[in-house]
Design a protein around this motif. Structure first.
Motif, PDB file in Angstrom:
ATOM      1  N   LEU A   2     -17.863  24.805  27.448  1.00 33.82           N
ATOM      2  CA  LEU A   2     -18.295  25.725  26.377  1.00 33.82           C
ATOM      3  C   LEU A   2     -19.482  26.570  26.833  1.00 33.82           C
ATOM      4  CD1 LEU A   2     -17.941  23.694  23.043  1.00 33.82           C
ATOM      5  CD2 LEU A   2     -16.254  25.107  24.228  1.00 33.82           C
ATOM      6  N   ARG A   3     -20.387  25.972  27.617  1.00 37.01           N
ATOM      7  CA  ARG A   3     -21.545  26.732  28.127  1.00 37.01           C
ATOM      8  C   ARG A   3     -21.076  27.898  28.998  1.00 37.01           C
ATOM      9  NH1 ARG A   3     -24.923  22.275  27.644  1.00 37.01           N
ATOM     10  NH2 ARG A   3     -23.789  21.090  29.188  1.00 37.01           N
ATOM     11  N   ALA A   4     -20.103  27.605  29.869  1.00 38.36           N
ATOM     12  CA  ALA A   4     -19.598  28.653  30.783  1.00 38.36           C
ATOM     13  C   ALA A   4     -18.890  29.754  29.992  1.00 38.36           C
ATOM     14  CB  ALA A   4     -18.649  28.031  31.808  1.00 38.36           C
ATOM     15  N   LEU A   5     -18.069  29.350  29.020  1.00 36.78           N
ATOM     16  CA  LEU A   5     -17.330  30.340  28.220  1.00 36.78           C
ATOM     17  C   LEU A   5     -18.299  31.203  27.406  1.00 36.78           C
ATOM     18  CD1 LEU A   5     -14.478  28.028  26.870  1.00 36.78           C
ATOM     19  CD2 LEU A   5     -14.160  29.930  28.470  1.00 36.78           C
ATOM     20  N   ALA A   6     -19.328  30.557  26.826  1.00 39.89           N
ATOM     21  CA  ALA A   6     -20.287  31.291  25.984  1.00 39.89           C
ATOM     22  C   ALA A   6     -21.057  32.312  26.820  1.00 39.89           C
ATOM     23  CB  ALA A   6     -21.245  30.306  25.310  1.00 39.89           C
ATOM     24  N   ALA A   7     -21.500  31.908  28.006  1.00 41.60           N
ATOM     25  CA  ALA A   7     -22.274  32.825  28.865  1.00 41.60           C
ATOM     26  C   ALA A   7     -21.396  34.001  29.294  1.00 41.60           C
ATOM     27  CB  ALA A   7     -22.802  32.073  30.083  1.00 41.60           C
ATOM     28  N   ASP A   8     -20.163  33.690  29.640  1.00 43.11           N
ATOM     29  CA  ASP A   8     -19.210  34.715  30.092  1.00 43.11           C
ATOM     30  C   ASP A   8     -18.940  35.715  28.953  1.00 43.11           C
ATOM     31  OD1 ASP A   8     -17.347  35.983  31.600  1.00 43.11           O
ATOM     32  OD2 ASP A   8     -15.980  34.275  31.815  1.00 43.11           O
ATOM     33  N   LEU A   9     -18.747  35.170  27.752  1.00 41.40           N
ATOM     34  CA  LEU A   9     -18.480  36.023  26.592  1.00 41.40           C
ATOM     35  C   LEU A   9     -19.660  36.964  26.343  1.00 41.40           C
ATOM     36  CD1 LEU A   9     -16.866  36.811  24.036  1.00 41.40           C
ATOM     37  CD2 LEU A   9     -17.938  34.865  22.863  1.00 41.40           C
ATOM     38  N   ARG A  10     -20.867  36.420  26.427  1.00 38.90           N
ATOM     39  CA  ARG A  10     -22.062  37.255  26.186  1.00 38.90           C
ATOM     40  C   ARG A  10     -22.169  38.360  27.231  1.00 38.90           C
ATOM     41  NH1 ARG A  10     -24.828  32.708  23.899  1.00 38.90           N
ATOM     42  NH2 ARG A  10     -25.246  33.282  21.739  1.00 38.90           N
ATOM     43  N   GLU A  11     -21.859  38.010  28.481  1.00 37.04           N
ATOM     44  CA  GLU A  11     -21.926  39.042  29.537  1.00 37.04           C
ATOM     45  C   GLU A  11     -20.963  40.188  29.250  1.00 37.04           C
ATOM     46  OE1 GLU A  11     -21.350  37.392  33.450  1.00 37.04           O
ATOM     47  OE2 GLU A  11     -23.138  36.127  33.189  1.00 37.04           O
ATOM     48  N   ARG A  12     -19.919  39.896  28.494  1.00 33.75           N
ATOM     49  CA  ARG A  12     -18.938  40.949  28.167  1.00 33.75           C
ATOM     50  C   ARG A  12     -19.212  41.572  26.807  1.00 33.75           C
ATOM     51  NH1 ARG A  12     -14.611  40.121  31.865  1.00 33.75           N
ATOM     52  NH2 ARG A  12     -15.141  38.298  33.115  1.00 33.75           N
ATOM     53  N   GLY A  13     -20.407  41.345  26.290  1.00 33.00           N
ATOM     54  CA  GLY A  13     -20.820  42.022  25.052  1.00 33.00           C
ATOM     55  C   GLY A  13     -20.508  41.262  23.782  1.00 33.00           C
ATOM     56  N   GLY A  14     -19.901  40.089  23.894  1.00 30.12           N
ATOM     57  CA  GLY A  14     -19.586  39.316  22.687  1.00 30.12           C
ATOM     58  C   GLY A  14     -20.834  38.658  22.126  1.00 30.12           C
ATOM     59  N   VAL A  15     -20.815  38.361  20.830  1.00 24.76           N
ATOM     60  CA  VAL A  15     -21.943  37.649  20.226  1.00 24.76           C
ATOM     61  C   VAL A  15     -21.451  36.325  19.645  1.00 24.76           C
ATOM     62  CG1 VAL A  15     -23.310  39.704  19.659  1.00 24.76           C
ATOM     63  CG2 VAL A  15     -21.676  38.841  17.995  1.00 24.76           C
ATOM     64  N   ILE A  16     -22.360  35.351  19.656  1.00 29.14           N
ATOM     65  CA  ILE A  16     -22.056  34.035  19.066  1.00 29.14           C
ATOM     66  C   ILE A  16     -23.181  33.735  18.089  1.00 29.14           C
ATOM     67  CG2 ILE A  16     -21.724  31.569  19.515  1.00 29.14           C
ATOM     68  CD1 ILE A  16     -21.046  32.394  22.450  1.00 29.14           C
ATOM     69  N   VAL A  17     -22.830  33.576  16.831  1.00 27.53           N
ATOM     70  CA  VAL A  17     -23.865  33.344  15.808  1.00 27.53           C
ATOM     71  C   VAL A  17     -23.639  31.966  15.189  1.00 27.53           C
ATOM     72  CG1 VAL A  17     -25.087  34.336  13.849  1.00 27.53           C
ATOM     73  CG2 VAL A  17     -23.696  35.817  15.300  1.00 27.53           C
ATOM     74  N   GLU A  18     -24.630  31.106  15.355  1.00 22.64           N
ATOM     75  CA  GLU A  18     -24.521  29.760  14.781  1.00 22.64           C
ATOM     76  C   GLU A  18     -25.061  29.751  13.349  1.00 22.64           C
ATOM     77  OE1 GLU A  18     -24.829  26.874  18.678  1.00 22.64           O
ATOM     78  OE2 GLU A  18     -26.679  27.331  17.624  1.00 22.64           O
ATOM     79  N   GLY A  19     -24.650  28.742  12.593  1.00 21.87           N
ATOM     80  CA  GLY A  19     -25.166  28.587  11.221  1.00 21.87           C
ATOM     81  C   GLY A  19     -24.548  29.565  10.230  1.00 21.87           C
ATOM     82  N   VAL A  20     -23.389  30.120  10.557  1.00 23.91           N
ATOM     83  CA  VAL A  20     -22.721  31.071   9.653  1.00 23.91           C
ATOM     84  C   VAL A  20     -21.333  30.516   9.317  1.00 23.91           C
ATOM     85  CG1 VAL A  20     -21.801  33.401   9.383  1.00 23.91           C
ATOM     86  CG2 VAL A  20     -23.935  33.038  10.632  1.00 23.91           C
ATOM     87  N   ARG A  21     -21.131  30.175   8.068  1.00 22.53           N
ATOM     88  CA  ARG A  21     -19.842  29.605   7.659  1.00 22.53           C
ATOM     89  C   ARG A  21     -18.952  30.686   7.067  1.00 22.53           C
ATOM     90  NH1 ARG A  21     -17.962  24.639   7.254  1.00 22.53           N
ATOM     91  NH2 ARG A  21     -20.000  23.731   7.730  1.00 22.53           N
ATOM     92  N   VAL A  22     -17.763  30.844   7.610  1.00 22.95           N
ATOM     93  CA  VAL A  22     -16.790  31.780   7.045  1.00 22.95           C
ATOM     94  C   VAL A  22     -16.210  31.137   5.795  1.00 22.95           C
ATOM     95  CG1 VAL A  22     -14.548  32.878   7.417  1.00 22.95           C
ATOM     96  CG2 VAL A  22     -16.277  32.892   9.236  1.00 22.95           C
ATOM     97  N   LYS A  23     -16.267  31.860   4.681  1.00 15.43           N
ATOM     98  CA  LYS A  23     -15.827  31.271   3.408  1.00 15.43           C
ATOM     99  C   LYS A  23     -14.533  31.866   2.901  1.00 15.43           C
ATOM    100  CE  LYS A  23     -19.815  29.199   1.590  1.00 15.43           C
ATOM    101  NZ  LYS A  23     -20.317  28.770   0.322  1.00 15.43           N
ATOM    102  N   ASP A  24     -14.296  33.126   3.254  1.00 11.39           N
ATOM    103  CA  ASP A  24     -13.067  33.765   2.772  1.00 11.39           C
ATOM    104  C   ASP A  24     -12.832  35.029   3.595  1.00 11.39           C
ATOM    105  OD1 ASP A  24     -10.816  34.161   1.304  1.00 11.39           O
ATOM    106  OD2 ASP A  24     -11.818  34.338  -0.639  1.00 11.39           O
ATOM    107  N   VAL A  25     -11.621  35.550   3.501  1.00 16.88           N
ATOM    108  CA  VAL A  25     -11.319  36.808   4.183  1.00 16.88           C
ATOM    109  C   VAL A  25     -10.553  37.678   3.201  1.00 16.88           C
ATOM    110  CG1 VAL A  25     -10.153  37.917   6.124  1.00 16.88           C
ATOM    111  CG2 VAL A  25     -11.191  35.666   6.437  1.00 16.88           C
ATOM    112  N   ASP A  26     -11.102  38.860   2.977  1.00 18.14           N
ATOM    113  CA  ASP A  26     -10.441  39.842   2.119  1.00 18.14           C
ATOM    114  C   ASP A  26      -9.684  40.752   3.086  1.00 18.14           C
ATOM    115  OD1 ASP A  26      -9.822  41.495   0.119  1.00 18.14           O
ATOM    116  OD2 ASP A  26     -11.878  42.111  -0.363  1.00 18.14           O
ATOM    117  N   THR A  27      -8.373  40.531   3.225  1.00 17.08           N
ATOM    118  CA  THR A  27      -7.647  41.193   4.314  1.00 17.08           C
ATOM    119  C   THR A  27      -7.410  42.673   4.022  1.00 17.08           C
ATOM    120  OG1 THR A  27      -5.592  40.387   3.368  1.00 17.08           O
ATOM    121  CG2 THR A  27      -6.488  39.142   5.198  1.00 17.08           C
TER     122      THR A  27
END
Ligand SMILES: Cc1cc2nc3c(=O)[nH]c(=O)nc-3n(C[C@H](O)[C@H](O)[C@H](O)COP(=O)(O)OP(=O)(O)OC[C@H]3O[C@@H](n4cnc5c(N)ncnc54)[C@H](O)[C@@H]3O)c2cc1C
Length: 512
Positions: free
Chosen positions: A176-201
């Motif tokens: 997970l550490r390797a995947l997270a670092a790789d994702l960030r290098e490609r501009g992705g963000v990872i935000v902890e402490g955020v619960r998805v509750k619903d999706v209005d499609t």
């Protein structure tokens, strides 16, 4: 109960800031192996990606797994074969092989430690020997180069075993550490402490979270069981929890070097684990449906007694537990979630074989998001419900209905005790007409509603993990009511009025 993998705080995975109303090509809910692999593949394809994680990276199954990367999977292949066709079986193995090969390549390219080990499935009883034969035949039908073995390095009697050479094991948090670092290098963000509750499609979809909304072209629910009820996946999956422990041995040379799994109950899983320069023995087993074990601490103790019996002098360093989800026909659910207009993807039901299946799911989801398709995924994910599936579904549904009824009746019949529960204990009873769950953990007594916020089941006390677990669909909550995992997205409500004489309500914010 912290796992061996999560106990290592040397390199904490950083978290990004939540940006309210941000727009992403893809939002992935859940930072386990499925979520991070899918996010990385989408980012590699040029999409802007945000991973929203309710707790922390690896918090649920992935940080608490036993992390064998294996195509020999206990009795899974014979299970799939007996419920489906050889075509489905071969597609499952092909997908898992692709997942395994992708992972091995990725770990090699990123310098992540991986150990190649032979995998064994063995029978601990005479009855289990028949299951070994069936698994052997299923492996051959799937094209795996499996062999029967009679001599094993184990310190107890077995009644037959099969081996698949050159499988692998690793530390899942390294991955997970390797995947997270790789994702960030490609501009992705990872935000902890955020619960998805619903999706209005829609175009884009509005992702409703515990801290605000964001917008996404595609939403991927990589949350273990999906947290949206569309498609009723919670009712098509069984949540199964089991225990793992790590041991220091007086003589490390006596630790079996293979990766072992029994086919019969009580399940036993063994592997080695390299930790801080020493080799530990990892033992797992004693699985049960979530919320349905009478005494979970007894299951932890039983695993330890078993280990001491067969590995004298073993000293426990870690003990933990985790759950995974099993579909009726043992094939994962991966694909577009119904009634979301092809805006929401799900991946679940890995049946405790997610190290390969999560990557297979990520490959399949990415292909579909990019308008491609993979033949094995097409075979697996356009499934037909067989009469056997229906019969099993009816049994599972009846069990849920029984648990729902007995939970409420039992809560109504038992008034809350007049004194707080002893340290580490929890009890459900009625206060007025309401089922209330009271527990004492680390000296703090908490009162919460005993009614699961998912579909109204009555929670039961998990003495080993000091949590409230729902027997209906596997939602789990901390003693203070905070949701931990499962399909629930809301905490158990705190019961404000003190019901026990001489005991005061403790606000959540004051809990340790
Ligand atoms: C005891 C045990 C042993 C196992 N051993 C093996 C093994 O040896 N080999 C193997 O291949 N597999 C094994 N597995 C299975 C494997 O660990 C899992 O299948 C895999 O880790 C699942 O990964 P995941 O990313 O799908 O789910 P998870 O790792 O559970 O990740 C889901 C994430 O979503 C987050 N989340 C949940 N709800 C929300 C929400 N509403 N919003 C945002 N985030 C949310 C969670 O906090 C969590 O971090 C084992 C499983 C168990 C339980």
């Amino acid at each position: 109960m912290t796992s061996l993998w999560l106990d290592d705080q040397r390199e904490r995975i950083p978290t990004d800031a939540f940006e309210p109303d941000a727009r992403y090509d893809a939002v992935v809910a859940g930072a386990g192996l499925t979520g991070l692999t899918t996010a990385l593949l989408l980012a590699r394809a040029g999409l802007s990606v945000a991973v929203l994680e309710a707790r922390f990276v690896g918090a649920a199954a992935t940080g608490n797994t036993t992390a064998k990367l294996s195509l020999l999977q206990g009795s899974v292949l014979s299970g799939i074969r007996s419920r489906g066709s050889d075509r489905v079986l071969k597609a499952y193995v092909e997908g898992n092989l692709e997942g395994q090969q992708w992972m091995l390549r990725y770990l090699g390219e990123h310098g992540v430690a991986v150990e190649r080990r032979d995998a064994f499935t063995y029978a601990g009883t005479e009855d289990g020997a028949r299951s070994i034969e069936k698994e052997y035949e299923a492996c051959l039908a799937a094209g795996l180069d499996v062999e029967r073995v009679s001599e094993l390095e184990l310190p107890f009697r077995v009644h037959g075993a099969i081996r698949l050479r050159e499988q692998a094991q690793f530390d899942p948090m390294d991955v997970l550490r390797a995947l997270a670092a790789d994702l960030r290098e490609r501009g992705g963000v990872i935000v902890e402490g955020v619960r998805v509750k619903d999706v209005d499609t829609g175009e884009p979809s509005r992702v409703i979270t515990s801290v605000g909304d964001v917008h996404a072209g595609t939403v991927v629910l990589a949350t273990g069981v999906p947290v949206l009820d569309r498609g009723l996946y919670f009712a098509k999956l069984k949540a199964n929890r089991s225990y793992a422990q790590a041991y220091r041995m007086p003589d490390a040379a006596r630790i079996p070097q293979g990766m072992y799994l029994s086919v019969d109950a009580p399940t036993r899983s063994l592997r080695t684990a390299s930790h801080d320069g020493e080799q530990l023995l990892l033992v797992g087993g004693n699985d049960h449906d979530v919320g349905r074990a009478a005494d979970t601490q007894a299951l932890v103790d039983d695993l330890e007694h078993w280990t001491h019996r067969h590995f004298p002098g073993a000293e426990r360093t870690h003990a933990w537990a985790a759950q995974d989800y099993q579909s009726l026909n043992m094939v994962p659910f991966v694909g577009w979630m119904p009634r979301t207009g092809k805006h929401v993807k799900i991946a679940t039901g890995y049946n405790k074989w997610g190290m390969t299946n999560a990557v297979a799911a990520a490959l399949s989801i990415t292909a579909e998001v990019l308008d491609g398709s993979i033949p094995w995924a097409q075979t697996l994910h356009h499934r037909i419900t067989t009469p056997k599936d229906l019969a099993q579904g009816a049994v599972a549904g009846a069990e849920v209905a029984r648990d729902a009824a007995t939970g409420w009746i039992s809560a109504e019949r038992h008034p809350l005790p007049t004194t707080p529960p002893a340290e580490g204990e929890g009890v459900v009873g009625s206060a007025g007409m309401k089922p209330v769950a009271v527990s004492t953990v680390d000296g703090v007594t908490c009162r919460v509603s005993a009614v699961c916020t998912h579909l109204g089941g009555i929670v039961t006390w998990n003495s080993a993990e000091r949590s409230w677990d729902c027997p209906l669909h596997g939602s789990r909550f901390a003693a203070d009511g905070t949701v931990l995992e499962g399909p629930a997205v809301d905490d158990l409500r705190l019961v404000d009025e003190p019901e026990l004489p001489g005991d005061e309500h403790v606000p959540v914010a004051d809990l340790p």
